[in-house]
Design a protein around this motif. Structure first.
Motif, PDB file in Angstrom:
ATOM      1  N   ARG A 131      -0.152   0.252  -8.800  1.00 39.96           N
ATOM      2  CA  ARG A 131       0.146   1.657  -8.520  1.00 39.96           C
ATOM      3  C   ARG A 131       1.650   1.750  -8.296  1.00 39.96           C
ATOM      4  NH1 ARG A 131      -3.254   4.043  -9.941  1.00 39.96           N
ATOM      5  NH2 ARG A 131      -1.662   4.765 -11.386  1.00 39.96           N
ATOM      6  N   LEU A 132       2.340   2.495  -9.146  1.00 38.79           N
ATOM      7  CA  LEU A 132       3.796   2.554  -9.093  1.00 38.79           C
ATOM      8  C   LEU A 132       4.314   3.526  -8.041  1.00 38.79           C
ATOM      9  CD1 LEU A 132       4.685   2.578 -12.911  1.00 38.79           C
ATOM     10  CD2 LEU A 132       4.489   0.611 -11.373  1.00 38.79           C
ATOM     11  N   LEU A 133       3.682   4.682  -7.929  1.00 36.42           N
ATOM     12  CA  LEU A 133       4.170   5.755  -7.079  1.00 36.42           C
ATOM     13  C   LEU A 133       3.007   6.370  -6.299  1.00 36.42           C
ATOM     14  CD1 LEU A 133       6.362   7.556  -9.789  1.00 36.42           C
ATOM     15  CD2 LEU A 133       7.203   6.038  -7.981  1.00 36.42           C
ATOM     16  N   SER A 134       3.354   7.235  -5.358  1.00 36.88           N
ATOM     17  CA  SER A 134       2.321   8.011  -4.668  1.00 36.88           C
ATOM     18  C   SER A 134       2.921   9.348  -4.259  1.00 36.88           C
ATOM     19  CB  SER A 134       1.791   7.273  -3.440  1.00 36.88           C
ATOM     20  OG  SER A 134       2.800   7.139  -2.459  1.00 36.88           O
ATOM     21  N   PRO A 135       2.106  10.409  -4.233  1.00 37.00           N
ATOM     22  CA  PRO A 135       2.613  11.741  -3.891  1.00 37.00           C
ATOM     23  C   PRO A 135       2.949  11.852  -2.404  1.00 37.00           C
ATOM     24  CG  PRO A 135       0.252  11.815  -4.196  1.00 37.00           C
ATOM     25  CD  PRO A 135       0.678  10.431  -4.583  1.00 37.00           C
ATOM     26  N   PRO A 136       3.938  12.666  -2.066  1.00 34.78           N
ATOM     27  CA  PRO A 136       4.321  12.799  -0.662  1.00 34.78           C
ATOM     28  C   PRO A 136       3.196  13.262   0.249  1.00 34.78           C
ATOM     29  CG  PRO A 136       6.003  13.755  -2.085  1.00 34.78           C
ATOM     30  CD  PRO A 136       4.833  13.421  -2.960  1.00 34.78           C
ATOM     31  N   ASP A 137       2.271  14.057  -0.275  1.00 37.03           N
ATOM     32  CA  ASP A 137       1.186  14.549   0.574  1.00 37.03           C
ATOM     33  C   ASP A 137       0.019  13.568   0.684  1.00 37.03           C
ATOM     34  OD1 ASP A 137      -0.052  14.758  -1.891  1.00 37.03           O
ATOM     35  OD2 ASP A 137      -0.251  16.942  -1.848  1.00 37.03           O
ATOM     36  N   GLY A 138       0.107  12.430  -0.031  1.00 39.13           N
ATOM     37  CA  GLY A 138      -0.912  11.397   0.077  1.00 39.13           C
ATOM     38  C   GLY A 138      -2.262  11.752  -0.490  1.00 39.13           C
ATOM     39  N   ASN A 139      -2.318  12.771  -1.379  1.00 39.37           N
ATOM     40  CA  ASN A 139      -3.640  13.244  -1.820  1.00 39.37           C
ATOM     41  C   ASN A 139      -4.308  12.345  -2.860  1.00 39.37           C
ATOM     42  OD1 ASN A 139      -2.306  13.876  -4.196  1.00 39.37           O
ATOM     43  ND2 ASN A 139      -2.484  16.095  -3.972  1.00 39.37           N
ATOM     44  N   TYR A 192      -3.391   4.141  -2.165  1.00 41.92           N
ATOM     45  CA  TYR A 192      -2.316   4.231  -3.139  1.00 41.92           C
ATOM     46  C   TYR A 192      -0.959   4.570  -2.516  1.00 41.92           C
ATOM     47  CZ  TYR A 192      -6.040   4.316  -6.628  1.00 41.92           C
ATOM     48  OH  TYR A 192      -7.128   3.998  -7.406  1.00 41.92           O
ATOM     49  N   ARG A 193      -0.894   4.707  -1.195  1.00 41.01           N
ATOM     50  CA  ARG A 193       0.346   5.132  -0.568  1.00 41.01           C
ATOM     51  C   ARG A 193       1.406   4.040  -0.526  1.00 41.01           C
ATOM     52  NH1 ARG A 193      -1.000   7.105   5.173  1.00 41.01           N
ATOM     53  NH2 ARG A 193       1.283   7.181   5.246  1.00 41.01           N
ATOM     54  N   SER A 194       0.986   2.770  -0.435  1.00 40.25           N
ATOM     55  CA  SER A 194       1.942   1.665  -0.292  1.00 40.25           C
ATOM     56  C   SER A 194       1.340   0.429  -0.935  1.00 40.25           C
ATOM     57  CB  SER A 194       2.213   1.409   1.197  1.00 40.25           C
ATOM     58  OG  SER A 194       3.062   0.293   1.376  1.00 40.25           O
ATOM     59  N   VAL A 195       1.741   0.154  -2.181  1.00 47.85           N
ATOM     60  CA  VAL A 195       1.115  -0.913  -2.968  1.00 47.85           C
ATOM     61  C   VAL A 195       2.170  -1.888  -3.480  1.00 47.85           C
ATOM     62  CG1 VAL A 195      -0.375  -1.428  -4.938  1.00 47.85           C
ATOM     63  CG2 VAL A 195      -0.690   0.714  -3.678  1.00 47.85           C
TER      64      VAL A 195
END
Length: 306
Positions: A39-47, A52-55
């Motif tokens: 997982r390269l990125l994650s949205p600021p709202d964590g939805n 997937y927030r910190s991989v």
């Protein structure tokens, strides 16, 4: 059915010390493979969800674990084809396979996050055709002495890619759940890796579709591998019907048997997908403790607890 395990790659517990601890213990207990994910990125709202927030990067993690283990296989489920050139990917694969002494399994997918497509300059509308071209090219890059390619998406002048991997060939499994993706597995892959969100009650339908596509392509369906990414949650309960791989040890072991009966050849337990483990906000000590309970409980050959 062979049982594997996922080391810490997501959330607060994904530290170098925990990676080594889980990987070494999994090898001691007889697990067949260690599996990471991308997982390269994650949205600021964590939805997209906690996991997937910190991989951590999956291939770098496998290179790190290659030096700490000696028998257990190392897999990634999955690297997304559109995000990087097959040449770059082939170099990574060859290097990790060499570092591990020929223990790498590669899962490839087509991606689903619009934001990651945008950030990597990839076009989601062409990902199916791109995969059809990328997989055979990747195999040639890992095997042929001199590679020349002039395709719709990739151009490679007459060049060498050295050093070659230890395995000839490196196993390449494909992900995806759409009918076209399943047919691609049958035509091009060494097997299939299911998603953590796959409906395990209907997994046999996907396996049969892949086997049918393999037979139509003149390939032997019996040689294909079918790997389940298991979102196991020991002790989890909730309202409504129980979902597979959740509940008591007895219930989960029965789910293992059901998956094997449907044709799954491998299953890896992935504690990272549990939001109480794979979140950056989770207590890393508690996460490790929960994951190690899974690791010990479902170790290959371990007797069921009464």
């Amino acid at each position: 059915m062979e049982i594997g395990f996922a080391p810490p790659v997501s959330g607060s517990w994904a530290t170098p010390e925990n990676m080594l601890r889980v990987a070494r213990r999994a090898e001691e207990l007889g697990y067949g493979a260690l599996w990471t994910f991308q997982r390269l990125l994650s949205p600021p709202d964590g939805n997209w969800g906690e996991i997937y927030r910190s991989v951590q990067d999956p291939m770098v993690t496998l290179g790190f674990l290659a030096a700490a283990t000696g028998r257990i296989r190392l897999g990634v489920s999955v690297l997304n084809i559109p995000y990087v050139s097959p040449v770059v990917l082939a170099k990574q694969i060859a290097t990790v396979d060499i570092l591990s002494g020929g223990r790498l399994d590669v899962g490839l997918g087509n991606g689903w996050a619009a934001e990651e497509f945008a950030a990597t300059g990839a076009d989601p509308r062409r990902r199916g055709r791109q995969a059809d071209e990328a997989v055979p090219l990747l195999r040639r890059l890992l095997a042929d002495e001199v590679i020349t390619h002039d395709g719709e998406f990739y151009q490679v002048p007459a060049m060498r890619l050295e050093p070659k991997p230890v395995q000839r060939p490196v196993p390449i499994l494909l992900g995806g759940a759409a009918p076209a993706a399943l047919r691609r597995v049958g035509r091009l892959g060494d097997g299939w890796v299911s998603s953590s969100r796959a409906d395990l009650t209907a997994i046999g339908d996907s396996i049969r579709a892949i086997r049918s596509a393999a037979a139509e392509a003149g390939r032997d369906p019996g040689r294909l591998r079918f790997v389940c990414r298991g979102a196991v949650r020991l002790g989890a309960t909730g309202a409504g019907p129980r979902t597979p791989l959740t509940g008591t040890e007895t219930q989960i072991r029965a789910d293992f048997d059901a998956l094997a009966a449907e044709g799954m050849t491998e299953l890896f337990l992935d504690p990272n997908v549990d939001p109480e483990i794979g979140s950056p906000d989770a207590d890393p000590v508690a996460s490790l403790r929960r994951a190690e309970e899974l690791l010990e409980t479902f170790a290959p050959g371990a007797p069921a607890r009464v």
